[in-house]
Design a protein around this motif. Structure first.
Motif, PDB file in Angstrom:
ATOM      1  N   ARG A 250      -9.257   4.408  -7.540  1.00 47.15           N
ATOM      2  CA  ARG A 250     -10.178   3.737  -8.470  1.00 47.15           C
ATOM      3  C   ARG A 250      -9.768   2.290  -8.684  1.00 47.15           C
ATOM      4  O   ARG A 250     -10.603   1.376  -8.678  1.00 47.15           O
ATOM      5  N   ASP A 251      -8.459   2.067  -8.861  1.00 44.35           N
ATOM      6  CA  ASP A 251      -7.972   0.703  -9.057  1.00 44.35           C
ATOM      7  C   ASP A 251      -8.213  -0.149  -7.814  1.00 44.35           C
ATOM      8  O   ASP A 251      -8.567  -1.335  -7.917  1.00 44.35           O
ATOM      9  N   LEU A 252      -8.016   0.444  -6.628  1.00 44.73           N
ATOM     10  CA  LEU A 252      -8.286  -0.295  -5.400  1.00 44.73           C
ATOM     11  C   LEU A 252      -9.749  -0.703  -5.311  1.00 44.73           C
ATOM     12  O   LEU A 252     -10.084  -1.820  -4.902  1.00 44.73           O
ATOM     13  N   ALA A 253     -10.638   0.199  -5.717  1.00 43.60           N
ATOM     14  CA  ALA A 253     -12.068  -0.108  -5.684  1.00 43.60           C
ATOM     15  C   ALA A 253     -12.423  -1.216  -6.656  1.00 43.60           C
ATOM     16  O   ALA A 253     -13.348  -2.003  -6.410  1.00 43.60           O
ATOM     17  N   ASN A 254     -11.666  -1.303  -7.758  1.00 41.29           N
ATOM     18  CA  ASN A 254     -11.950  -2.318  -8.772  1.00 41.29           C
ATOM     19  C   ASN A 254     -11.428  -3.701  -8.382  1.00 41.29           C
ATOM     20  O   ASN A 254     -11.814  -4.697  -8.993  1.00 41.29           O
ATOM     21  N   VAL A 255     -10.536  -3.755  -7.401  1.00 42.11           N
ATOM     22  CA  VAL A 255      -9.974  -5.042  -6.993  1.00 42.11           C
ATOM     23  C   VAL A 255     -11.088  -5.999  -6.584  1.00 42.11           C
ATOM     24  O   VAL A 255     -11.112  -7.179  -6.974  1.00 42.11           O
ATOM     25  N   GLN A 256     -12.022  -5.505  -5.814  1.00 43.82           N
ATOM     26  CA  GLN A 256     -13.091  -6.361  -5.322  1.00 43.82           C
ATOM     27  C   GLN A 256     -14.001  -6.830  -6.440  1.00 43.82           C
ATOM     28  O   GLN A 256     -14.635  -7.875  -6.343  1.00 43.82           O
ATOM     29  N   VAL A 257     -14.035  -6.046  -7.517  1.00 40.81           N
ATOM     30  CA  VAL A 257     -14.924  -6.394  -8.632  1.00 40.81           C
ATOM     31  C   VAL A 257     -14.217  -7.269  -9.653  1.00 40.81           C
ATOM     32  O   VAL A 257     -14.743  -8.275 -10.128  1.00 40.81           O
ATOM     33  N   GLU A 258     -12.981  -6.889  -9.991  1.00 41.41           N
ATOM     34  CA  GLU A 258     -12.287  -7.546 -11.097  1.00 41.41           C
ATOM     35  C   GLU A 258     -11.104  -8.402 -10.649  1.00 41.41           C
ATOM     36  O   GLU A 258     -10.534  -9.141 -11.452  1.00 41.41           O
ATOM     37  N   GLU A 261      -4.603  -6.779 -10.165  1.00 41.77           N
ATOM     38  CA  GLU A 261      -3.413  -6.538  -9.346  1.00 41.77           C
ATOM     39  C   GLU A 261      -3.179  -5.033  -9.235  1.00 41.77           C
ATOM     40  O   GLU A 261      -3.209  -4.314 -10.225  1.00 41.77           O
ATOM     41  N   ILE A 262      -2.969  -4.548  -8.019  1.00 43.01           N
ATOM     42  CA  ILE A 262      -2.840  -3.120  -7.790  1.00 43.01           C
ATOM     43  C   ILE A 262      -1.411  -2.793  -7.364  1.00 43.01           C
ATOM     44  O   ILE A 262      -0.823  -3.493  -6.533  1.00 43.01           O
ATOM     45  N   GLN A 263      -0.868  -1.728  -7.936  1.00 38.20           N
ATOM     46  CA  GLN A 263       0.451  -1.268  -7.532  1.00 38.20           C
ATOM     47  C   GLN A 263       0.353   0.179  -7.071  1.00 38.20           C
ATOM     48  O   GLN A 263      -0.425   0.979  -7.604  1.00 38.20           O
ATOM     49  N   ILE A 264       1.124   0.523  -6.079  1.00 37.82           N
ATOM     50  CA  ILE A 264       1.201   1.898  -5.620  1.00 37.82           C
ATOM     51  C   ILE A 264       1.981   2.705  -6.656  1.00 37.82           C
ATOM     52  O   ILE A 264       2.990   2.234  -7.178  1.00 37.82           O
ATOM     53  N   PRO A 265       1.526   3.915  -6.981  1.00 38.43           N
ATOM     54  CA  PRO A 265       2.277   4.727  -7.948  1.00 38.43           C
ATOM     55  C   PRO A 265       3.727   4.927  -7.500  1.00 38.43           C
ATOM     56  O   PRO A 265       3.990   5.288  -6.352  1.00 38.43           O
ATOM     57  N   VAL A 266       4.648   4.667  -8.392  1.00 40.49           N
ATOM     58  CA  VAL A 266       6.082   4.745  -8.100  1.00 40.49           C
ATOM     59  C   VAL A 266       6.491   6.182  -7.806  1.00 40.49           C
ATOM     60  O   VAL A 266       6.101   7.111  -8.524  1.00 40.49           O
ATOM     61  N   ASN A 267       7.256   6.376  -6.731  1.00 40.93           N
ATOM     62  CA  ASN A 267       7.885   7.670  -6.447  1.00 40.93           C
ATOM     63  C   ASN A 267       6.869   8.809  -6.401  1.00 40.93           C
ATOM     64  O   ASN A 267       7.136   9.921  -6.854  1.00 40.93           O
ATOM     65  N   TYR A 268       5.706   8.523  -5.822  1.00 42.29           N
ATOM     66  CA  TYR A 268       4.617   9.513  -5.818  1.00 42.29           C
ATOM     67  C   TYR A 268       4.240   9.930  -4.401  1.00 42.29           C
ATOM     68  O   TYR A 268       4.348  11.098  -4.040  1.00 42.29           O
ATOM     69  N   PHE A 269       3.826   8.977  -3.582  1.00 42.00           N
ATOM     70  CA  PHE A 269       3.493   9.291  -2.192  1.00 42.00           C
ATOM     71  C   PHE A 269       4.777   9.454  -1.373  1.00 42.00           C
ATOM     72  O   PHE A 269       5.724   8.680  -1.546  1.00 42.00           O
ATOM     73  N   PRO A 270       4.847  10.425  -0.468  1.00 38.27           N
ATOM     74  CA  PRO A 270       6.014  10.530   0.423  1.00 38.27           C
ATOM     75  C   PRO A 270       6.206   9.229   1.212  1.00 38.27           C
ATOM     76  O   PRO A 270       5.241   8.658   1.728  1.00 38.27           O
ATOM     77  N   ASP A 271       7.452   8.753   1.215  1.00 40.08           N
ATOM     78  CA  ASP A 271       7.790   7.500   1.900  1.00 40.08           C
ATOM     79  C   ASP A 271       6.970   6.320   1.396  1.00 40.08           C
ATOM     80  O   ASP A 271       6.801   5.315   2.091  1.00 40.08           O
TER      81      ASP A 271
END
Length: 317
Positions: A250-258, A261-271
């Motif tokens: 959702r945040d990535l989709a909002n980048v183009q609109v607003e 700044e987007i950050q990847i969730p910490v310690n969430y996705f493998p690697d």
């Protein structure tokens, strides 16, 4: 024992497919026991998703649970169909007028943490809810913004804006292994976090609140307010495996609109790779916490539900 839900509520079918025991009104009426009455004051925009998350947790105990869905009286949601709200939710004003009592009440978070509490459109009614819990609810569980709002209302503890969003899975320490609410907990655990504000340990402890779970990175997570028969949790053990990813997308989709700044969730996705499927490392502790909460309610609530608010104000006397 199963959780009692309307047979046409989406959560009924979701939980049935997952193997969670559920029953409808007809089946429940044939059991000669008093179910625990648990209310869910749902302030989240995605009502159905939130219903599923909490029903899944409180429906996994050996007790029969009757879940009641409650909404703010005047606030109209824009993210859930009006038909769903009309069919399954009751406004708080109706619940209060009928004098109903509950063994437990969950007050969810809401995506309004950037606002001062008093600027929230339904703040006055929510304060009335908080007061009502002291006479009509045996134990209240405030989640994220809902917990912060309760701590602020009852104890004047302030929430503090952060320079960046706390977003991801963070390790927390178990500060109170002797607590009945942390029965079976590890010494440390991972919890999903998604918020722009914090409450500080020293300010909560100064008001006599007990911090049960704490992170050096993101602060207090679970707080007991024994005088108010309440727990406050500022993070999200109820989240599904994919919830943080949904927020990230959702945040990535909002980048183009607003242009945010987007950050990847910490310690969430493998690697740290969003292309990989995240693993759920908090589910067992989520079930432990809510199961322990339900167990404490069962052991301490009056059998005659009308006596809630008239007997001892302390869960353990």
């Amino acid at each position: 024992m199963p959780i009692k839900l309307p047979s046409d509520l989406p959560a009924f079918h979701v939980l049935t497919r997952e193997g969670v025991q559920v029953m409808d009104e007809d089946a429940a009426s044939r059991q000669d026991i008093r179910p625990l009455r648990i209310g869910l004051l749902n302030l989240m925009p995605k009502k159905i998703q939130t219903e599923n998350q909490f029903a899944r947790l409180i429906g996994a105990t050996p007790l029969q649970i009757e879940l009641s869905l409650i909404r703010m009286s005047e606030h109209q949601t824009r993210n859930t169909a009006a038909e769903h709200m009309e069919s399954f939710y009751r406004p708080f004003s109706d619940v209060r007028e009928t004098g109903e009592k509950f063994d437990g009440l969950i007050i969810t978070g809401a995506p309004i943490e950037h606002l001062p509490f008093e600027d929230v459109t339904y703040w006055d009614e929510l304060c009335a809810v908080f007061d009502w819990t002291q006479t009509n609810v045996h134990s209240t569980f405030g989640v994220c913004w809902g917990g912060m709002a309760m701590a602020n209302y009852f104890h004047g503890v302030e929430k503090h804006m952060l320079p960046h969003k706390l977003f991801g899975c963070y390790r927390h320490s178990n500060l109170a292994p002797q607590s009945a609410y942390l029965r079976g907990f590890s010494d440390d655990l991972v919890m999903p976090v998604s918020r722009w504000t914090e409450m500080r340990r020293e300010e909560m402890e100064a008001q006599g609140l007990a911090v049960l779970l704490h992170s050096e990175e993101v602060g207090p997570a679970l707080v007991e307010d024994r005088a108010r028969r309440a727990l406050y949790i500022f993070n999200h053990l109820e989240y599904d495996s994919d919830t943080l990813n949904e927020e990230y997308q959702r945040d990535l989709a909002n980048v183009q609109v607003e242009g945010a700044e987007i950050q990847i969730p910490v310690n969430y996705f493998p690697d740290n790779d969003p292309a990989l499927t995240p693993q759920n490392r908090w589910r067992s502790h989520a079930h432990l916490l809510y199961g322990n909460w339900i167990s404490e309610i069962y052991e301490t609530t009056p059998y005659d539900i009308s006596k809630i608010g008239l007997e001892s104000t302390d869960l353990r006397g």
